[in-house]
Each structure stands twice: as structure tokens, then as C-alpha cells.
Design a protein around this motif. Structure first.
Motif, PDB file in Angstrom:
ATOM      1  N   TYR A   4     -28.789 -12.329  10.998  1.00  0.00           N
ATOM      2  CA  TYR A   4     -28.773 -11.943  12.409  1.00  0.00           C
ATOM      3  C   TYR A   4     -29.592 -10.665  12.612  1.00  0.00           C
ATOM      4  CZ  TYR A   4     -27.217 -11.048  17.160  1.00  0.00           C
ATOM      5  OH  TYR A   4     -27.182 -10.817  18.511  1.00  0.00           O
ATOM      6  N   GLY A   5     -29.083  -9.531  12.197  1.00  0.00           N
ATOM      7  CA  GLY A   5     -29.865  -8.317  12.165  1.00  0.00           C
ATOM      8  C   GLY A   5     -30.219  -7.722  13.510  1.00  0.00           C
ATOM      9  N   GLY A   6     -29.226  -7.522  14.373  1.00  0.00           N
ATOM     10  CA  GLY A   6     -29.521  -6.910  15.665  1.00  0.00           C
ATOM     11  C   GLY A   6     -28.278  -6.446  16.391  1.00  0.00           C
ATOM     12  N   PHE A   7     -28.457  -5.576  17.379  1.00  0.00           N
ATOM     13  CA  PHE A   7     -27.421  -5.156  18.314  1.00  0.00           C
ATOM     14  C   PHE A   7     -26.183  -4.562  17.632  1.00  0.00           C
ATOM     15  CE2 PHE A   7     -30.030  -8.249  20.534  1.00  0.00           C
ATOM     16  CZ  PHE A   7     -30.226  -7.644  21.766  1.00  0.00           C
ATOM     17  N   GLU A   8     -26.354  -4.060  16.423  1.00  0.00           N
ATOM     18  CA  GLU A   8     -25.267  -3.460  15.637  1.00  0.00           C
ATOM     19  C   GLU A   8     -24.119  -4.441  15.396  1.00  0.00           C
ATOM     20  OE1 GLU A   8     -22.970   0.866  15.303  1.00  0.00           O
ATOM     21  OE2 GLU A   8     -24.263   0.464  17.033  1.00  0.00           O
ATOM     22  N   VAL A   9     -24.434  -5.725  15.329  1.00  0.00           N
ATOM     23  CA  VAL A   9     -23.437  -6.762  15.058  1.00  0.00           C
ATOM     24  C   VAL A   9     -23.322  -6.961  13.550  1.00  0.00           C
ATOM     25  CG1 VAL A   9     -22.873  -9.201  15.320  1.00  0.00           C
ATOM     26  CG2 VAL A   9     -23.847  -7.931  17.248  1.00  0.00           C
ATOM     27  N   PRO A  10     -22.139  -6.783  12.969  1.00  0.00           N
ATOM     28  CA  PRO A  10     -21.993  -6.979  11.528  1.00  0.00           C
ATOM     29  C   PRO A  10     -21.719  -8.441  11.168  1.00  0.00           C
ATOM     30  CG  PRO A  10     -19.941  -6.157  12.419  1.00  0.00           C
ATOM     31  CD  PRO A  10     -20.904  -6.246  13.587  1.00  0.00           C
ATOM     32  N   LEU A  11     -22.321  -8.895  10.093  1.00  0.00           N
ATOM     33  CA  LEU A  11     -21.971 -10.194   9.512  1.00  0.00           C
ATOM     34  C   LEU A  11     -21.015  -9.925   8.353  1.00  0.00           C
ATOM     35  CD1 LEU A  11     -25.321 -12.227   9.382  1.00  0.00           C
ATOM     36  CD2 LEU A  11     -23.525 -12.247  11.124  1.00  0.00           C
ATOM     37  N   TYR A  30     -24.570 -20.982  -0.112  1.00  0.00           N
ATOM     38  CA  TYR A  30     -24.712 -20.312   1.180  1.00  0.00           C
ATOM     39  C   TYR A  30     -24.812 -18.815   0.937  1.00  0.00           C
ATOM     40  CZ  TYR A  30     -23.413 -18.329   5.717  1.00  0.00           C
ATOM     41  OH  TYR A  30     -23.397 -17.602   6.880  1.00  0.00           O
ATOM     42  N   VAL A  31     -25.790 -18.182   1.569  1.00  0.00           N
ATOM     43  CA  VAL A  31     -25.988 -16.740   1.430  1.00  0.00           C
ATOM     44  C   VAL A  31     -26.058 -16.127   2.821  1.00  0.00           C
ATOM     45  CG1 VAL A  31     -27.550 -14.928   0.626  1.00  0.00           C
ATOM     46  CG2 VAL A  31     -27.206 -16.986  -0.762  1.00  0.00           C
ATOM     47  N   GLN A  32     -25.326 -15.042   3.018  1.00  0.00           N
ATOM     48  CA  GLN A  32     -25.313 -14.333   4.287  1.00  0.00           C
ATOM     49  C   GLN A  32     -25.987 -12.980   4.072  1.00  0.00           C
ATOM     50  OE1 GLN A  32     -21.982 -14.869   7.179  1.00  0.00           O
ATOM     51  NE2 GLN A  32     -21.424 -12.833   6.470  1.00  0.00           N
ATOM     52  N   ALA A  33     -27.092 -12.748   4.758  1.00  0.00           N
ATOM     53  CA  ALA A  33     -27.895 -11.549   4.538  1.00  0.00           C
ATOM     54  C   ALA A  33     -27.454 -10.420   5.461  1.00  0.00           C
ATOM     55  CB  ALA A  33     -29.369 -11.860   4.767  1.00  0.00           C
ATOM     56  N   ASN A  34     -27.107  -9.273   4.899  1.00  0.00           N
ATOM     57  CA  ASN A  34     -26.810  -8.063   5.671  1.00  0.00           C
ATOM     58  C   ASN A  34     -28.084  -7.240   5.753  1.00  0.00           C
ATOM     59  OD1 ASN A  34     -23.502  -7.701   4.221  1.00  0.00           O
ATOM     60  ND2 ASN A  34     -24.141  -8.830   6.015  1.00  0.00           N
ATOM     61  N   ILE A  35     -28.772  -7.341   6.870  1.00  0.00           N
ATOM     62  CA  ILE A  35     -30.087  -6.725   7.026  1.00  0.00           C
ATOM     63  C   ILE A  35     -30.044  -5.620   8.087  1.00  0.00           C
ATOM     64  CG2 ILE A  35     -31.277  -8.814   6.276  1.00  0.00           C
ATOM     65  CD1 ILE A  35     -31.866  -9.468   9.176  1.00  0.00           C
ATOM     66  N   ARG A  36     -31.023  -4.733   8.026  1.00  0.00           N
ATOM     67  CA  ARG A  36     -31.088  -3.666   9.010  1.00  0.00           C
ATOM     68  C   ARG A  36     -31.185  -4.243  10.431  1.00  0.00           C
ATOM     69  NH1 ARG A  36     -35.720  -0.058   6.213  1.00  0.00           N
ATOM     70  NH2 ARG A  36     -36.244  -2.137   5.395  1.00  0.00           N
ATOM     71  N   GLU A  40     -23.402  -3.615   9.707  1.00  0.00           N
ATOM     72  CA  GLU A  40     -22.623  -3.627   8.475  1.00  0.00           C
ATOM     73  C   GLU A  40     -22.427  -2.233   7.887  1.00  0.00           C
ATOM     74  OE1 GLU A  40     -24.609  -7.561   9.046  1.00  0.00           O
ATOM     75  OE2 GLU A  40     -25.371  -5.508   8.933  1.00  0.00           O
ATOM     76  N   PHE A  41     -23.391  -1.345   8.101  1.00  0.00           N
ATOM     77  CA  PHE A  41     -23.334  -0.031   7.458  1.00  0.00           C
ATOM     78  C   PHE A  41     -23.485   1.112   8.463  1.00  0.00           C
ATOM     79  CE2 PHE A  41     -25.033  -3.115   4.381  1.00  0.00           C
ATOM     80  CZ  PHE A  41     -24.009  -3.062   3.435  1.00  0.00           C
ATOM     81  N   GLY A  42     -23.035   0.887   9.686  1.00  0.00           N
ATOM     82  CA  GLY A  42     -22.983   1.950  10.666  1.00  0.00           C
ATOM     83  C   GLY A  42     -24.192   2.037  11.580  1.00  0.00           C
ATOM     84  N   PRO A  43     -24.150   3.009  12.509  1.00  0.00           N
ATOM     85  CA  PRO A  43     -25.199   3.114  13.529  1.00  0.00           C
ATOM     86  C   PRO A  43     -26.604   3.321  12.968  1.00  0.00           C
ATOM     87  CG  PRO A  43     -23.266   4.405  14.151  1.00  0.00           C
ATOM     88  CD  PRO A  43     -23.042   3.950  12.739  1.00  0.00           C
ATOM     89  N   ASN A  44     -26.732   4.064  11.889  1.00  0.00           N
ATOM     90  CA  ASN A  44     -28.074   4.296  11.338  1.00  0.00           C
ATOM     91  C   ASN A  44     -28.706   3.009  10.828  1.00  0.00           C
ATOM     92  OD1 ASN A  44     -28.026   7.026  11.899  1.00  0.00           O
ATOM     93  ND2 ASN A  44     -27.244   7.605   9.879  1.00  0.00           N
ATOM     94  N   TRP A  45     -27.876   2.102  10.320  1.00  0.00           N
ATOM     95  CA  TRP A  45     -28.353   0.785   9.852  1.00  0.00           C
ATOM     96  C   TRP A  45     -28.922  -0.010  11.032  1.00  0.00           C
ATOM     97  CZ3 TRP A  45     -29.399  -0.885   5.189  1.00  0.00           C
ATOM     98  CH2 TRP A  45     -29.416  -2.244   4.899  1.00  0.00           C
ATOM     99  N   HIS A  46     -28.285   0.111  12.172  1.00  0.00           N
ATOM    100  CA  HIS A  46     -28.785  -0.537  13.383  1.00  0.00           C
ATOM    101  C   HIS A  46     -30.068   0.120  13.866  1.00  0.00           C
ATOM    102  CE1 HIS A  46     -28.458  -0.849  17.999  1.00  0.00           C
ATOM    103  NE2 HIS A  46     -29.011  -1.965  17.572  1.00  0.00           N
ATOM    104  N   ARG A  47     -30.059   1.448  13.953  1.00  0.00           N
ATOM    105  CA  ARG A  47     -31.227   2.159  14.480  1.00  0.00           C
ATOM    106  C   ARG A  47     -32.467   1.971  13.626  1.00  0.00           C
ATOM    107  NH1 ARG A  47     -27.192   6.051  16.182  1.00  0.00           N
ATOM    108  NH2 ARG A  47     -27.336   7.151  14.190  1.00  0.00           N
ATOM    109  N   ALA A  48     -32.272   1.655  12.357  1.00  0.00           N
ATOM    110  CA  ALA A  48     -33.415   1.492  11.450  1.00  0.00           C
ATOM    111  C   ALA A  48     -34.284   0.292  11.793  1.00  0.00           C
ATOM    112  CB  ALA A  48     -32.918   1.363  10.004  1.00  0.00           C
ATOM    113  N   ALA A  49     -33.810  -0.580  12.700  1.00  0.00           N
ATOM    114  CA  ALA A  49     -34.607  -1.753  13.089  1.00  0.00           C
ATOM    115  C   ALA A  49     -34.776  -1.846  14.599  1.00  0.00           C
ATOM    116  CB  ALA A  49     -33.974  -3.032  12.551  1.00  0.00           C
ATOM    117  N   LEU A  50     -34.602  -0.736  15.285  1.00  0.00           N
ATOM    118  CA  LEU A  50     -34.782  -0.742  16.739  1.00  0.00           C
ATOM    119  C   LEU A  50     -36.257  -0.650  17.110  1.00  0.00           C
ATOM    120  CD1 LEU A  50     -32.013   1.578  18.268  1.00  0.00           C
ATOM    121  CD2 LEU A  50     -32.239  -0.890  18.511  1.00  0.00           C
ATOM    122  N   LYS A  51     -36.616  -1.317  18.184  1.00  0.00           N
ATOM    123  CA  LYS A  51     -37.916  -1.195  18.826  1.00  0.00           C
ATOM    124  C   LYS A  51     -39.072  -1.290  17.832  1.00  0.00           C
ATOM    125  CE  LYS A  51     -36.474   1.159  23.044  1.00  0.00           C
ATOM    126  NZ  LYS A  51     -36.704   2.308  23.949  1.00  0.00           N
TER     127      LYS A  51
END
Length: 229
Positions: A4-11, A30-36, A40-51
Motif C-alpha cells: 500500500y505505502g500511503g496516507f500513514e496507513v499501516p499494513l 504471501y508477502v506483505q510489504a511494509n514500505i515508506r 508501520e513505523f510512525g509519522p517519519n515513515w509516512h513523510r519519507a514518501a510524501l510528494k
């Protein structure tokens, strides 16, 4: 491989009975990827893939796919990917940037034309996540990865299944319709398209069509990844 990797939504780990019965019990993985971009790892993990940094999320997903091949868990020909909504953008980008890595691609209820996503309701509400294509600088980074603009007639794409809903009020069905049409017009015959006529972004509430769609996707994956598509 799902992402998924967006909107700070954790898998997060969870029970998935249908996947267990229709996929894992048949000796598939089956593999579930925790990507920036995710949560999954807090707000900085989300911000690392913004814009302007959105490519980080795509690169993380590709890195997981490459690691699965390196470990011998899959080969490119036997590796399928799936994602929906923002995850549909993820699998759409993966298709156009690295078609050689996958044997099948499912793109569910996706965003795909990132140069016009703000003109399809309610896309304008997501500019804090992706950027504003009306601004030249931001249009530049959106154009760099927007899947719809990167379909190539001579690319060796694997089989693709795009799904959407006529009644989807979250992501406009035009994204999936246009992408399917462009892939087919470019000569990619193994492009399939399914549009549900009822229900919204999450599909219909009736268990029977839910079961039919789940079966359709797993059969698509099985046929594509075993060479019987």
C-alpha cells in the motif's frame, strides 16, 4: 506480494481466511510489504514518501520483490503483485517501471493518471499526499512516475487485471478504464478489465459478489503464474 505505502496507513499482521484457503493451502506464498509512505513505523515513515519523495515507496516495494527473487522464494515469472486504491497506484507504477520483475499484476480501484487526478473527484483532497499537478515543479515529479503516461507499446508487460466500480466515489473509475484502454490499444493483449456496477470503493456488501471477485483474482494469479493464462 501485496503493498500500500500511503496516507500513514499501516499494513499489520492479521487473519485472512479466504487467502489461507484459496492461496496458502495450495502451497503458494504471501508477502506483505511494509514500505515508506505507510504508518508501520510512525509519522517519519509516512513523510519519507510524501510528494516529491513518492518514488521511495515504489523503490521499497521493488526492493522487496528483488529480495524475494534473490532468496529463491519466487522467480519473476512466478511473482504476482496486488494493491488497491493508493496500492493500485503502487502496482501500476511497478508494472510500468519494472515489468521484468513480475509474472502477474492486479491493480484494484487505482489512481493511475497522476497528471489529472485532481480533476477527477475527490482527487483534489489528496494534494497534501501527492502534490498539485497544476504547479509546474510538482507536475514534474508526478509525471516522472504516473503510470498512465508511461505505457509503452514495445514493453513486455505481464498479464494485468484492472478492477474498479462504477459507483466508486473515492477513486474515480476513469483511472482504471483509461489505463485498461491504453494498455489494450498499445497491443498488450493480456490486459483484463473488470468493473463492478454496484457498491463503492470497497466493493459490494453482498457476500456472493465478494466471493466471485476473490475467486476471479486468485484464478487470474494461478493461471498467469503457472503459465496457463
Amino acid at each position: 506480494l501485496y503493498g500500500y505505502g500511503g496516507f500513514e496507513v499501516p499494513l499489520l499482521p492479521g487473519y485472512a481466511g479466504v487467502r489461507g484457503r484459496l492461496w496458502l493451502e495450495k502451497d503458494y506464498a504471501y508477502v506483505q510489504a511494509n514500505i515508506r509512505g505507510g504508518g508501520e513505523f510512525g509519522p517519519n515513515w509516512h513523510r519519507a514518501a510524501l510528494k516529491a519523495n513518492r518514488q521511495n515507496a515504489f523503490d521499497d516495494f521493488i526492493a522487496v520483490a528483488q529480495d524475494l527473487v534473490k532468496r529463491g522464494i519466487a522467480t519473476p515469472a512466478t511473482l504476482g503483485i496486488q494493491g488497491g486504491s493508493n496500492g493500485g497506484l503502487l502496482t501500476g507504477v511497478s508494472l510500468t517501471q519494472h515489468p521484468e520483475l513480475f509474472g502477474a499484476v492486479i491493480i484494484d480501484v487505482p489512481l493511475l493518471d497522476m497528471l489529472r487526478y485532481t480533476e477527477l473527484p475527490p482527487g483534489a483532497s489528496w494534494m497534501a499526499e501527492y502534490g498539485d499537478p497544476a504547479k509546474p515543479e510538482e507536475a514534474g515529479w508526478l509525471a516522472a512516475y504516473s503510470p498512465y503516461q508511461h505505457v509503452e507499446p514495445d514493453a513486455a508487460y505481464p498479464p494485468v487485471l484492472l478492477t474498479t466500480s462504477t459507483a466508486d466515489d473515492r477513486v474515480h473509475p476513469g483511472h482504471a478504464r483509461k489505463m485498461a484502454a491504453r494498455l489494450q490499444a498499445a497491443g498488450h493483449a493480456k490486459t483484463l478489465f473488470f468493473e463492478e456496477t454496484e457498491g463503492g470503493h470497497g466493493g459490494r456488501g453482498d457476500r456472493r459478489p465478494q466471493a466471485a471477485q476473490a475467486a476471479m483474482k486468485y484464478v487470474f494469479l494461478q493461471r498467469a503464474l503457472t503459465g496457463t493464462a
